[in-house]
Design an enzyme around this catalytic site. Structure first.
Site, mmCIF file in Angstrom:
data_model
loop_
_atom_site.group_PDB
_atom_site.id
_atom_site.type_symbol
_atom_site.label_atom_id
_atom_site.label_comp_id
_atom_site.label_asym_id
_atom_site.label_seq_id
_atom_site.Cartn_x
_atom_site.Cartn_y
_atom_site.Cartn_z
ATOM 1 N N HIS A 187 23.429 41.878 105.238
ATOM 2 C CA HIS A 187 23.467 42.575 103.904
ATOM 3 C C HIS A 187 24.546 43.804 104.031
ATOM 4 O O HIS A 187 25.154 44.299 103.366
ATOM 5 C CB HIS A 187 22.048 43.217 103.464
ATOM 6 C CG HIS A 187 22.032 43.525 102.106
ATOM 7 N ND1 HIS A 187 23.204 43.865 101.255
ATOM 8 C CD2 HIS A 187 20.766 43.435 101.359
ATOM 9 C CE1 HIS A 187 22.716 44.235 100.045
ATOM 10 N NE2 HIS A 187 21.404 43.850 100.003
ATOM 11 N N ASP B 186 26.940 24.082 93.676
ATOM 12 C CA ASP B 186 27.034 22.628 93.662
ATOM 13 C C ASP B 186 27.988 22.207 94.762
ATOM 14 O O ASP B 186 29.182 22.149 94.792
ATOM 15 C CB ASP B 186 27.426 21.990 92.435
ATOM 16 C CG ASP B 186 27.381 20.627 92.295
ATOM 17 O OD1 ASP B 186 27.119 19.817 93.432
ATOM 18 O OD2 ASP B 186 27.580 19.875 91.213
#
Length: 475
Positions: free
Chosen positions: A180, A404
């Protein structure tokens, strides 16, 4: 509205059993995937928004795909995308010292050394259908799906860790862990889409968005100036908030269990309608206020306790000038709404809570962000006040569920674990729906579910709660 029950409920209650992941079989030792060409060698400055102590953890995503993509293709495309995102192939280190040195880690930078991202390949006796049936709530066994790097501290963990797990039916689970300190949710989504693009289109040289690495536009002033109050970091004195320890003790006194509720567009619209015509609000504002009220109601703190709602606000466009396109570092701050528990849950109308959320958003502008950057410079190591706070992190609206790799969008996308902070998750196939996931003390989980799903359907909250209490007592 879809409600997912908790572990251990009886057969007559709404529930989805949590699935226990079998042991993974690794194809061999994990490899290091390096950028395809030698990256620039330098130390990347991290801004004070990147380098906050409370962000020293990894964002862990879990994706389930109906059809697998070969590990070779994923490695090759990862090496390609790391050419552009080369800091993710580097290593965190403290200024002037080695990783693991607490004093050196006071301020972090990224050593862009091209050492590589960790890539593990495994298989497991599990089918897509089995996982889908119980994928709404994570449990601890899901951690088996991401290779664990042994390190003395967070700084020693590589910024990017990947595990692809092939399922017995030909499907695939992909888990990705990002430091992070290097990127926020917007940045991770940008990277994942770039990686998927390079996988689905082998040989593609142009990424959908070119990454912008520098964080210098968020550096503090030479003479820091904290021009705004920042209540998200302010911990009230005991005499100002005598019940401040109540929630901390409650949250630590018993096991936490995940509660997950999906709000379809009709429920979100109903929440917004409760505020009109006198107040117009966004879906996030209405849902955040609703979850905050439900959380406080279920925990039932003393009415005088000051409670906070902390939530992430993307400031890329609020800055003057705006942060450059492709900026993938931490470009968010925490908005803070605050009131007493009694005022928050009193009455049946959510407008007051929604107004608090809106006011918290409105005060965040360029001056506010730069004031926060200066505050973090003056008070290095300061953390948000979590003593009586619900923290919401919004993963929806980032396009995470649309990644995808060439074999279709995921059947499931979500976190690997459920934490005490609250996630607003996307719903695959429904752009306007939200899934709310948060862990609460086991003793109040049923009450929290009730408050989340039924409170707006009652003519009066107090009447509804009395009905709930009668059911709980078997009356």
């Amino acid at each position: 509205m879809v409600v997912v029950g908790r572990m251990g409920q009886g057969e007559g209650e709404a529930m989805v059993k949590s699935i226990e992941i079998p042991e993974c079989r690794y194809a061999g030792e994990p490899t290091l995937v390096r950028p395809r060409s030698n990256p620039p060698r330098h130390a990347l400055y991290l801004s004070n928004l990147d380098d906050q102590k409370f962000l020293r953890f990894s964002i862990k995503y879990l994706y389930l795909f109906k059809r697998s993509v070969s590990a070779e293709s994923l490695r090759a495309s990862l090496a390609r995308v790391l050419e552009d995102y080369y800091p993710l192939a580097g290593r965190l280190r403290g200024c002037g010292g080695e990783a693991g040195d607490a004093a050196a880690e006071d301020k972090l930078v990224v050593d862009c050394n091209g050492e590589g991202a960790v890539f593990a390949e495994a298989s497991v006796d599990l089918t897509v259908e089995e996982f889908v049936e119980a994928s709404a709530r994570p449990n601890r066994s899901w951690r088996k799906l991401l290779y664990r790097v042994d390190a003395q501290s967070f700084v020693g963990v590589p910024p990017l860790v990947v595990q692809v797990t092939n399922l017995s039916c030909g499907g695939m689970i992909l888990c990705v862990s990002f430091s992070h300190c290097l990127c926020d949710g917007v940045g991770t989504a940008q990277f994942l889409h770039a990686w998927a693009h390079c996988t689905a289109k082998p040989g593609a040289e142009q990424l959908p968005v070119s990454p912008f690495h520098s964080r210098r536009m968020l550096r503090p002033h030479c003479s820091p100036s904290v021009a705004f109050p920042h209540s998200e970091f302010a911990t009230p004195a005991p005499q100002e908030n005598p019940s401040a320890g109540y929630l901390s003790q409650l949250l630590q006194s018993q096991p936490l269990v995940p509660v997950c509720v999906t709000f379809r567009p009709a429920e979100v619209l109903q929440l917004k309608r409760n505020c009109v015509p006198s107040l117009k609000c966004t879906s996030f504002e209405a849902l955040a206020a609703h979850v905050w009220r439900a959380w406080v109601r279920c925990l039932d703190p003393p009415p005088v306790l000051r409670v906070k709602l902390l939530f992430s606000i993307n400031v890329r466009k609020q800055m003057c000038p705006p942060l450059p396109a492709g900026f993938y570092g931490n470009g968010f701050v925490l908005g803070c709404a605050e009131t007493t528990a009694g005022q928050l849950v009193s009455g049946t109308n959510p407008r007051a809570a929604v107004k608090l959320v809106q006011a918290a958003k409105k005060r965040v502008d360029d001056g506010y962000v730069r004031s926060m950057v200066d505050l973090l410079e003056e008070r290095r190591g300061t953390r948000p006040d979590l003593s009586a706070s619900l923290v919401i992190s919004q993963w929806s609206k980032l396009g995470l569920e649309e990644v995808d790799f060439g074999e279709g969008v995921p059947l499931h996308m979500g976190p690997m674990t459920s934490e005490i902070y609250c996630l607003f998750l996307p719903v695959v196939g429904d752009l306007h729906a939200f899934t709310v996931l948060v862990s609460v003390p086991e003793a109040v989980a049923s009450k929290f579910e009730y408050c989340m799903k039924d409170v707006w359907e009652r003519e009066g909250e107090e009447d509804g709660m009395r009905d709930y209490e009668r059911v709980e007592m078997g009356i």
